[in-house]
Scaffold this motif. Structure first.
Motif, PDB file in Angstrom:
ATOM      1  N   GLU A 189      11.235 -10.463  -4.483  1.00  0.00           N
ATOM      2  CA  GLU A 189      10.481  -9.450  -3.884  1.00  0.00           C
ATOM      3  C   GLU A 189       9.024 -10.237  -3.881  1.00  0.00           C
ATOM      4  N   LYS A 190       8.671 -11.101  -4.826  1.00  0.00           N
ATOM      5  CA  LYS A 190       7.103 -11.538  -4.664  1.00  0.00           C
ATOM      6  C   LYS A 190       6.930 -12.746  -3.625  1.00  0.00           C
ATOM      7  N   ILE A 191       7.882 -13.047  -2.931  1.00  0.00           N
ATOM      8  CA  ILE A 191       7.911 -14.201  -2.323  1.00  0.00           C
ATOM      9  C   ILE A 191       7.263 -13.952  -0.940  1.00  0.00           C
ATOM     10  N   GLU A 192       5.936 -14.318  -0.667  1.00  0.00           N
ATOM     11  CA  GLU A 192       5.370 -13.772   0.577  1.00  0.00           C
ATOM     12  C   GLU A 192       6.183 -14.486   1.875  1.00  0.00           C
ATOM     13  N   GLY A 193       6.261 -13.639   2.990  1.00  0.00           N
ATOM     14  CA  GLY A 193       6.867 -13.945   4.009  1.00  0.00           C
ATOM     15  C   GLY A 193       8.273 -14.167   4.136  1.00  0.00           C
ATOM     16  N   LEU A 194       8.684 -13.607   3.151  1.00  0.00           N
ATOM     17  CA  LEU A 194      10.246 -13.609   3.050  1.00  0.00           C
ATOM     18  C   LEU A 194      10.725 -11.963   2.968  1.00  0.00           C
ATOM     19  N   LYS A 195      11.556 -11.587   3.726  1.00  0.00           N
ATOM     20  CA  LYS A 195      12.127 -10.241   3.861  1.00  0.00           C
ATOM     21  C   LYS A 195      13.201 -10.140   3.001  1.00  0.00           C
ATOM     22  N   ALA A 196      13.039  -9.226   2.027  1.00  0.00           N
ATOM     23  CA  ALA A 196      14.151  -9.203   0.896  1.00  0.00           C
ATOM     24  C   ALA A 196      15.321  -8.478   1.502  1.00  0.00           C
ATOM     25  N   ASP A 197      15.972  -9.029   2.448  1.00  0.00           N
ATOM     26  CA  ASP A 197      17.063  -8.365   3.276  1.00  0.00           C
ATOM     27  C   ASP A 197      18.278  -9.344   3.004  1.00  0.00           C
ATOM     28  N   ILE A 237      19.355 -10.798 -12.634  1.00  0.00           N
ATOM     29  CA  ILE A 237      18.536 -10.201 -13.405  1.00  0.00           C
ATOM     30  C   ILE A 237      17.840  -8.970 -12.974  1.00  0.00           C
ATOM     31  N   GLN A 238      18.333  -7.807 -13.320  1.00  0.00           N
ATOM     32  CA  GLN A 238      17.644  -6.667 -12.826  1.00  0.00           C
ATOM     33  C   GLN A 238      16.517  -6.226 -13.637  1.00  0.00           C
ATOM     34  N   MET A 239      15.361  -5.873 -13.039  1.00  0.00           N
ATOM     35  CA  MET A 239      14.077  -5.681 -13.500  1.00  0.00           C
ATOM     36  C   MET A 239      13.911  -4.082 -13.746  1.00  0.00           C
ATOM     37  N   VAL A 240      14.037  -3.601 -14.627  1.00  0.00           N
ATOM     38  CA  VAL A 240      13.560  -2.092 -14.752  1.00  0.00           C
ATOM     39  C   VAL A 240      12.360  -1.927 -15.908  1.00  0.00           C
ATOM     40  N   PHE A 241      11.561  -0.949 -15.254  1.00  0.00           N
ATOM     41  CA  PHE A 241      10.325  -0.422 -15.700  1.00  0.00           C
ATOM     42  C   PHE A 241      10.617   0.906 -16.565  1.00  0.00           C
ATOM     43  N   LEU A 242      10.050   1.148 -17.579  1.00  0.00           N
ATOM     44  CA  LEU A 242      10.021   2.276 -18.469  1.00  0.00           C
ATOM     45  C   LEU A 242       8.851   2.886 -18.329  1.00  0.00           C
ATOM     46  N   LEU A 278      15.720 -12.466  -9.750  1.00  0.00           N
ATOM     47  CA  LEU A 278      15.111 -11.240 -10.371  1.00  0.00           C
ATOM     48  C   LEU A 278      14.713 -10.299  -9.413  1.00  0.00           C
ATOM     49  N   THR A 279      15.177  -9.048  -9.518  1.00  0.00           N
ATOM     50  CA  THR A 279      14.639  -7.956  -8.598  1.00  0.00           C
ATOM     51  C   THR A 279      15.092  -6.621  -9.333  1.00  0.00           C
ATOM     52  N   THR A 280      14.264  -5.809  -8.441  1.00  0.00           N
ATOM     53  CA  THR A 280      14.451  -4.335  -8.966  1.00  0.00           C
ATOM     54  C   THR A 280      15.554  -3.453  -7.950  1.00  0.00           C
ATOM     55  N   LYS A 281      15.792  -4.323  -6.841  1.00  0.00           N
ATOM     56  CA  LYS A 281      16.548  -3.609  -5.710  1.00  0.00           C
ATOM     57  C   LYS A 281      17.813  -3.788  -5.802  1.00  0.00           C
TER      58      LYS A 281
END
Length: 195
Positions: A69-77, A112-117, A94-97
């Motif tokens: 999700e942090k890569i510019e110009g890339l649609k995360a689809d 890897i799933q990133m989760v924010f507490l 690594l992603t939250t989606k």
């Protein structure tokens, strides 16, 4: 260089440190301290540069986990995930989606799933979802919520990495005492010292 899931887990046992790259200028420092690091999380770049960064780090023997999700110009689809896995070829994603996780896993990627507490409802949702984990690892943010992370580590069927807000070396021991598989940080002083 080819990296495997089991090989990656072995690297984490040896060096419990994942270097987080927020800027391309950090790559040189990462290579300098690579003997202390098990992997790198790449959180910078664009569709024109990301493959070059990953190829360089892989050539140095460092598995790269790409925060897609942090890569510019890339649609995360669907197509963006396929492009990353088939052409860019990071060791992991690594992603939250959830949609990205599902697509990447269907392509055989290490995920890897990133989760924010950020509140108790979110924390309880994480605990409730542990029985249905489909990813290879969890990354829990921020690492300073050590009592909560300890419980997640105890209940999680997959290894847990943590990071975020690691502003001082004095917190490293406390964070590692939670039983996490690894600590992810962009703090170069920690890369230099190792854990």
């Amino acid at each position: 260089m080819e990296f495997t899931k089991n090989g990656f887990y072995q690297r984490l046992e040896q060096h419990k440190l994942i270097a987080v790259l927020n800027d391309p200028s950090q790559i040189e420092k990462l290579i300098k301290y690579k003997q202390n690091i098990s992997a790198a999380t790449l959180m910078t770049g664009n569709i024109l540069s990301v493959k070059k960064y990953i190829d360089l780090l892989h050539k140095e023997g460092i598995p790269v986990i790409l925060h897609i999700e942090k890569i510019e110009g890339l649609k995360a689809d669907h197509y963006g995930v396929d492009f990353i896995i088939e052409y860019v070829k990071p060791f992991g994603i690594l992603t939250t989606k959830k949609s990205i996780m599902k697509q990447a896993k269907s392509k055989g990627a290490f995920v890897i799933q990133m989760v924010f507490l950020f509140d108790t409802v979110n924390y309880q949702n994480v605990l409730d979802s542990l029985d249905n984990i489909t990813v290879d690892m969890l990354e829990i943010m921020p690492c300073r919520a050590t009592d909560l992370i300890s419980e997640i580590v105890t209940l999680s069927p997959v290894p847990v990495v943590t990071g975020g807000l690691l502003t001082d070396l004095r917190y490293v021991k406390e964070v590692l005492s939670t039983g996490v598989a690894s600590l992810a940080t962009s703090n170069v002083d920690i890369w230099k010292r190792g854990v």
